[in-house]
Design a protein around this motif. Structure first.
Motif, mmCIF file in Angstrom:
data_model
loop_
_atom_site.group_PDB
_atom_site.id
_atom_site.type_symbol
_atom_site.label_atom_id
_atom_site.label_comp_id
_atom_site.label_asym_id
_atom_site.label_seq_id
_atom_site.Cartn_x
_atom_site.Cartn_y
_atom_site.Cartn_z
ATOM 1 N N LYS A 1 0.816 -1.220 0.000
ATOM 2 C CA LYS A 1 0.000 0.000 0.000
ATOM 3 C C LYS A 1 0.852 1.274 0.000
ATOM 4 O O LYS A 1 0.575 2.229 0.728
ATOM 5 C CB LYS A 1 -0.975 -0.011 1.165
ATOM 6 C CG LYS A 1 -1.981 -1.137 1.074
ATOM 7 C CD LYS A 1 -2.918 -1.146 2.238
ATOM 8 C CE LYS A 1 -3.975 -2.211 2.198
ATOM 9 N NZ LYS A 1 -3.774 -3.433 1.567
ATOM 10 N N ILE A 2 1.899 1.247 -0.813
ATOM 11 C CA ILE A 2 2.786 2.401 -0.957
ATOM 12 C C ILE A 2 2.394 3.139 -2.235
ATOM 13 O O ILE A 2 2.479 2.585 -3.332
ATOM 14 C CB ILE A 2 4.263 1.969 -1.015
ATOM 15 C CG1 ILE A 2 4.648 1.296 0.296
ATOM 16 C CG2 ILE A 2 5.158 3.164 -1.310
ATOM 17 C CD1 ILE A 2 6.013 0.659 0.301
ATOM 18 N N ALA A 3 1.942 4.372 -2.071
ATOM 19 C CA ALA A 3 1.560 5.183 -3.224
ATOM 20 C C ALA A 3 2.818 5.672 -3.933
ATOM 21 O O ALA A 3 3.812 6.014 -3.292
ATOM 22 C CB ALA A 3 0.724 6.368 -2.771
ATOM 23 N N TYR A 4 2.755 5.678 -5.237
ATOM 24 C CA TYR A 4 3.915 6.124 -6.004
ATOM 25 C C TYR A 4 3.465 6.594 -7.382
ATOM 26 O O TYR A 4 2.355 6.303 -7.827
ATOM 27 C CB TYR A 4 4.938 4.998 -6.148
ATOM 28 C CG TYR A 4 4.484 3.900 -7.077
ATOM 29 C CD1 TYR A 4 4.898 3.883 -8.404
ATOM 30 C CD2 TYR A 4 3.638 2.896 -6.638
ATOM 31 C CE1 TYR A 4 4.472 2.890 -9.265
ATOM 32 C CE2 TYR A 4 3.216 1.907 -7.485
ATOM 33 C CZ TYR A 4 3.626 1.905 -8.799
ATOM 34 O OH TYR A 4 3.205 0.927 -9.634
ATOM 35 N N GLU A 5 4.362 7.301 -8.030
ATOM 36 C CA GLU A 5 4.148 7.725 -9.406
ATOM 37 C C GLU A 5 5.229 7.065 -10.256
ATOM 38 O O GLU A 5 6.402 7.077 -9.890
ATOM 39 C CB GLU A 5 4.248 9.239 -9.528
ATOM 40 C CG GLU A 5 4.077 9.740 -10.936
ATOM 41 C CD GLU A 5 4.258 11.238 -11.050
ATOM 42 O OE1 GLU A 5 4.042 11.750 -12.157
ATOM 43 O OE2 GLU A 5 4.633 11.893 -10.056
ATOM 44 N N LEU A 6 4.844 6.494 -11.369
ATOM 45 C CA LEU A 6 5.775 5.861 -12.283
ATOM 46 C C LEU A 6 5.966 6.790 -13.471
ATOM 47 O O LEU A 6 5.008 7.156 -14.141
ATOM 48 C CB LEU A 6 5.222 4.513 -12.740
ATOM 49 C CG LEU A 6 6.146 3.591 -13.502
ATOM 50 C CD1 LEU A 6 7.369 3.249 -12.666
ATOM 51 C CD2 LEU A 6 5.413 2.330 -13.886
ATOM 52 N N VAL A 7 7.212 7.199 -13.716
ATOM 53 C CA VAL A 7 7.519 8.159 -14.780
ATOM 54 C C VAL A 7 8.487 7.529 -15.775
ATOM 55 O O VAL A 7 9.691 7.494 -15.543
ATOM 56 C CB VAL A 7 8.132 9.452 -14.194
ATOM 57 C CG1 VAL A 7 8.459 10.435 -15.300
ATOM 58 C CG2 VAL A 7 7.213 10.076 -13.159
ATOM 59 N N PRO A 8 7.950 7.024 -16.887
ATOM 60 C CA PRO A 8 8.841 6.505 -17.922
ATOM 61 C C PRO A 8 9.333 7.623 -18.836
ATOM 62 O O PRO A 8 8.685 8.659 -18.971
ATOM 63 C CB PRO A 8 7.949 5.536 -18.695
ATOM 64 C CG PRO A 8 6.574 6.073 -18.520
ATOM 65 C CD PRO A 8 6.553 6.766 -17.177
ATOM 66 N N PHE A 9 10.497 7.416 -19.428
ATOM 67 C CA PHE A 9 10.999 8.352 -20.430
ATOM 68 C C PHE A 9 11.672 7.557 -21.535
ATOM 69 O O PHE A 9 12.078 6.413 -21.326
ATOM 70 C CB PHE A 9 11.969 9.374 -19.810
ATOM 71 C CG PHE A 9 13.256 8.777 -19.315
ATOM 72 C CD1 PHE A 9 14.379 8.713 -20.133
ATOM 73 C CD2 PHE A 9 13.353 8.271 -18.030
ATOM 74 C CE1 PHE A 9 15.566 8.141 -19.672
ATOM 75 C CE2 PHE A 9 14.529 7.707 -17.565
ATOM 76 C CZ PHE A 9 15.640 7.643 -18.389
#
Length: 65
Positions: free
Chosen positions: A42-50
């Protein structure tokens, strides 16, 4: 996320994972496994691919700030 990192102890206000779509280390399989581990804990995160490999380019860094 290193597989040996104890996520039960991870407490961060904001977590952002940045990865290159052609990264030879952070493969789609590892992205999927990392997502599952973070959701399980339950760890919120943002995934940012480039577009790129293992090194973050300047434009991606600027976008993150």
């Amino acid at each position: 996320m290193p597989p040996d990192l104890d996520l039960k102890r991870l407490r961060v206000p904001r977590l952002t994972l940045v990865y290159g779509t052609r990264d030879e280390f952070f493969t789609p399989k590892i992205v999927t496994a990392t997502d599952a581990r973070l959701r399980e804990h339950k760890i919120a995160y943002e995934l940012v691919p480039f577009e790129g490999g293992h090194e973050i380019d300047e434009s991606t860094l600027q976008r993150l700030t």
